[in-house]
Design an enzyme around this catalytic site. Structure first.
Site, short mmCIF file in Angstrom:
data_model
loop_
_atom_site.label_atom_id
_atom_site.label_comp_id
_atom_site.label_asym_id
_atom_site.label_seq_id
_atom_site.Cartn_x
_atom_site.Cartn_y
_atom_site.Cartn_z
N TYR A 61 0.86 -1.19 0.00
CA TYR A 61 0.00 0.00 0.00
C TYR A 61 0.89 1.24 0.00
O TYR A 61 1.31 1.75 1.04
CB TYR A 61 -0.96 0.02 1.20
CG TYR A 61 -1.96 -1.13 1.22
CD1 TYR A 61 -2.17 -1.93 0.10
CD2 TYR A 61 -2.70 -1.40 2.35
CE1 TYR A 61 -3.08 -2.98 0.12
CE2 TYR A 61 -3.62 -2.45 2.38
CZ TYR A 61 -3.79 -3.23 1.26
OH TYR A 61 -4.69 -4.27 1.28
N PHE A 211 -13.30 -5.05 0.37
CA PHE A 211 -14.32 -4.40 -0.45
C PHE A 211 -15.71 -4.52 0.22
O PHE A 211 -16.69 -4.85 -0.43
CB PHE A 211 -14.37 -4.97 -1.87
CG PHE A 211 -13.12 -4.80 -2.68
CD1 PHE A 211 -12.21 -3.80 -2.39
CD2 PHE A 211 -12.86 -5.63 -3.77
CE1 PHE A 211 -11.05 -3.64 -3.16
CE2 PHE A 211 -11.72 -5.47 -4.55
CZ PHE A 211 -10.81 -4.48 -4.25
N PRO A 212 -15.82 -4.23 1.55
CA PRO A 212 -17.11 -4.40 2.23
C PRO A 212 -18.18 -3.43 1.76
O PRO A 212 -19.37 -3.67 1.98
CB PRO A 212 -16.76 -4.16 3.71
CG PRO A 212 -15.54 -3.29 3.66
CD PRO A 212 -14.77 -3.73 2.46
N LEU A 213 -17.74 -2.34 1.09
CA LEU A 213 -18.72 -1.40 0.51
C LEU A 213 -18.77 -1.59 -1.01
O LEU A 213 -19.22 -0.70 -1.74
CB LEU A 213 -18.34 0.05 0.87
CG LEU A 213 -18.29 0.33 2.38
CD1 LEU A 213 -17.80 1.74 2.65
CD2 LEU A 213 -19.65 0.09 3.01
N GLY A 214 -18.32 -2.72 -1.47
CA GLY A 214 -18.38 -3.01 -2.91
C GLY A 214 -17.22 -2.43 -3.69
O GLY A 214 -17.14 -2.62 -4.89
N GLY A 220 -18.80 0.62 -6.01
CA GLY A 220 -19.55 0.08 -4.86
C GLY A 220 -20.37 1.10 -4.11
O GLY A 220 -21.61 0.98 -4.06
N LEU A 224 -24.49 1.13 -3.88
CA LEU A 224 -25.25 0.98 -2.63
C LEU A 224 -26.32 2.07 -2.55
O LEU A 224 -27.48 1.80 -2.21
CB LEU A 224 -24.33 1.11 -1.41
CG LEU A 224 -23.17 0.11 -1.27
CD1 LEU A 224 -22.31 0.47 -0.06
CD2 LEU A 224 -23.69 -1.32 -1.14
N1 LIG Z 1 -6.60 -8.83 0.75
C1 LIG Z 1 -6.70 -8.09 -0.33
O1 LIG Z 1 -6.27 -8.46 -1.42
C2 LIG Z 1 -7.35 -6.74 -0.24
C3 LIG Z 1 -7.79 -6.12 -1.41
C4 LIG Z 1 -8.41 -4.88 -1.31
C5 LIG Z 1 -8.59 -4.30 -0.07
N2 LIG Z 1 -8.14 -4.93 1.06
C6 LIG Z 1 -8.34 -4.34 2.41
O2 LIG Z 1 -9.72 -4.12 2.55
C7 LIG Z 1 -9.95 -2.75 2.95
C8 LIG Z 1 -11.30 -2.31 2.43
O3 LIG Z 1 -11.33 -2.28 1.02
P1 LIG Z 1 -11.49 -0.92 0.21
O4 LIG Z 1 -11.05 0.19 1.07
O5 LIG Z 1 -10.85 -1.05 -1.11
O6 LIG Z 1 -13.01 -0.96 -0.19
P2 LIG Z 1 -14.37 -0.52 0.47
O7 LIG Z 1 -14.20 -0.39 1.94
O8 LIG Z 1 -15.41 -1.42 -0.08
O9 LIG Z 1 -14.62 0.88 -0.19
C9 LIG Z 1 -13.80 1.96 0.03
C10 LIG Z 1 -14.40 3.12 -0.72
O10 LIG Z 1 -15.62 3.50 -0.09
C11 LIG Z 1 -15.60 4.87 0.26
N3 LIG Z 1 -16.27 4.95 1.57
C12 LIG Z 1 -15.83 4.48 2.76
N4 LIG Z 1 -16.74 4.72 3.72
C13 LIG Z 1 -17.76 5.38 3.12
C14 LIG Z 1 -18.98 5.91 3.58
N5 LIG Z 1 -19.34 5.82 4.86
N6 LIG Z 1 -19.80 6.53 2.67
C15 LIG Z 1 -19.45 6.63 1.38
N7 LIG Z 1 -18.30 6.15 0.88
C16 LIG Z 1 -17.46 5.53 1.74
C17 LIG Z 1 -14.15 5.27 0.30
O11 LIG Z 1 -14.01 6.61 -0.15
P3 LIG Z 1 -13.56 7.78 0.88
O12 LIG Z 1 -12.08 7.66 1.02
O13 LIG Z 1 -14.00 9.00 0.17
O14 LIG Z 1 -14.31 7.54 2.15
C18 LIG Z 1 -13.51 4.33 -0.73
O15 LIG Z 1 -13.55 4.90 -2.00
C19 LIG Z 1 -8.74 -2.01 2.35
O16 LIG Z 1 -8.55 -0.76 2.96
C20 LIG Z 1 -7.64 -3.00 2.59
O17 LIG Z 1 -7.16 -2.88 3.93
C21 LIG Z 1 -7.55 -6.16 0.98
#
Ligand SMILES: NC(=O)c1ccc[n+]([C@@H]2O[C@H](COP(=O)([O-])OP(=O)(O)OC[C@H]3O[C@@H](n4cnc5c(N)ncnc54)[C@H](OP(=O)(O)O)[C@@H]3O)[C@@H](O)[C@H]2O)c1
Length: 298
Positions: A61, A211-214, A220, A224
């Site tokens: 990251y 990707f809990p928010l898609g 995503g 939602l």
């Molecule tokens: N193991 C793996 O291969 C892998 C792959 C991907 C991710 N991960 C881990 O999983 C975590 C979560 O995944 P992610 O961050 O990609 O995806 P996510 O949590 O599904 O979505 C993140 C996106 O949602 C937005 N967001 C967050 N909270 C919000 C809210 N309350 N209202 C509206 N938009 C919101 C964020 O934008 P803003 O910044 O504008 O809030 C960001 O663009 C990562 O941070 C990482 O630690 C692991």
């Protein structure tokens, strides 16, 4: 008052159900420094103030950006803070994701995490499979897990997890060593990984949905908000669609530990407030009709 438990087990540790994913702390494309480093620092500080005790990060990251920010802002770490990392991939100079699964690479990545996070021991290390494409990995699973079990024996890590794995790989891994978490893509709009969730339930393994928010990459958060089923439940509870998506995950499995990622304190606060949302049977039946946008998963 919610009856959804606010804490759950991650291996032998107890953590709050909603953690924090550090991927969004790096720059655009998870490459380079954040656009606003002070905002990134504020998110980390606020997360711990609000009780976050489970942070998911990884050397790629940035690379090294999320780990460095975590150490700068939070070290010396509060007691009980579980920092989970992942090994199996790294970045090239253009930001491409490249596999790093050879034993010496896995060991070097754990050593890097120890150094950049200023830790003597990492609470949990996930073996992340499949980085850099679908080509078969030349290094057998047993050899990769063998490196992590050696590092555990040496006292450099506590718990081993798996990421981006099928149910068959989880079964194979369980023959080799205890598995504390499976971290795969899963959400209300991407339920393809349900068989792995079921397997985790059968074995009492924590399931950490990424990707809990898609995921922003797959539209995503916008999907939602646009979904009529999610919007109607959100309106009924007076909460936002992302909050419904996280509450659905909490209700889905009692060892589900979402790690929503955000670069915004306002979104962080919203995400951490979902423990108070109690979805009933009618809500869950409505949410069964949420549209699927799919995404990675098994
Ligand atoms: N193991 C793996 O291969 C892998 C792959 C991907 C991710 N991960 C881990 O999983 C975590 C979560 O995944 P992610 O961050 O990609 O995806 P996510 O949590 O599904 O979505 C993140 C996106 O949602 C937005 N967001 C967050 N909270 C919000 C809210 N309350 N209202 C509206 N938009 C919101 C964020 O934008 P803003 O910044 O504008 O809030 C960001 O663009 C990562 O941070 C990482 O630690 C692991």
């Amino acid at each position: 008052m919610s009856t959804t438990s606010q804490t759950s087990r991650l291996g032998d540790k107890t953590v709050h159900r909603i953690g924090f994913g550090a991927m969004q702390l790096a720059g655009p494309g998870v490459f380079g420094p954040p656009k606003d480093p002070d905002a990134a620092r504020a998110v980390l500080r606020r997360a711990v103030e609000l009780g976050v005790d489970h942070i998911d990060t990884a050397q790629p990251y940035g690379p090294d950006v999320a780990n460095a920010l975590i150490a700068e802002v939070l070290h010396p770490y509060p007691e009980g803070l579980v920092i989970a990392t992942k090994v199996g991939g790294t970045r090239d100079e253009q930001g491409g994701w490249v596999r790093a699964s050879r034993p010496e690479q896995l060991r070097a990545l754990v050593e890097d995490d120890l150094g950049s996070l200023r830790l003597d021991r990492i609470a949990l290390v996930n073996l992340r499979l499949g980085v850099g494409g679908d080509e078969p990995d030349p290094v057998p699973l047993a050899e990769q897990l063998g490196v992590l079990t050696d590092l555990r024996d040496e006292g450099k890590l506590d718990l081993i997890g798996l990421s981006t794995v099928s149910a068959d790989v989880v079964r194979d891994a369980l023959e080799i060593t205890p598995i504390a978490e499976v971290q795969n893509a899963f959400s209300i709009v991407n339920r393809g990984d349900q068989p792995v969730v079921d397997l985790c339930r059968e074995h009492g393994i924590a399931y950490v949905p990424y990707f809990p928010l898609g995921s922003a990459y797959m539209g995503g958060p916008a999907a939602l908000a646009a979904d009529p089923a999610i919007a109607s439940v959100a309106a009924r509870h007076g909460v936002s669609p992302p909050q419904v998506a996280l509450a659905w995950l909490l209700a889905h499995y009692d060892r589900m530990l979402p790690i929503p990622g955000t670069s915004s304190v306002a979104h962080l606060e919203e995400n951490l407030a979902v423990g108070a949302i109690e979805l009933d049977g009618d809500d869950l039946a409505t949410l069964d009709n949420a549209n699927q946008i799919g995404g990675p998963g098994f």
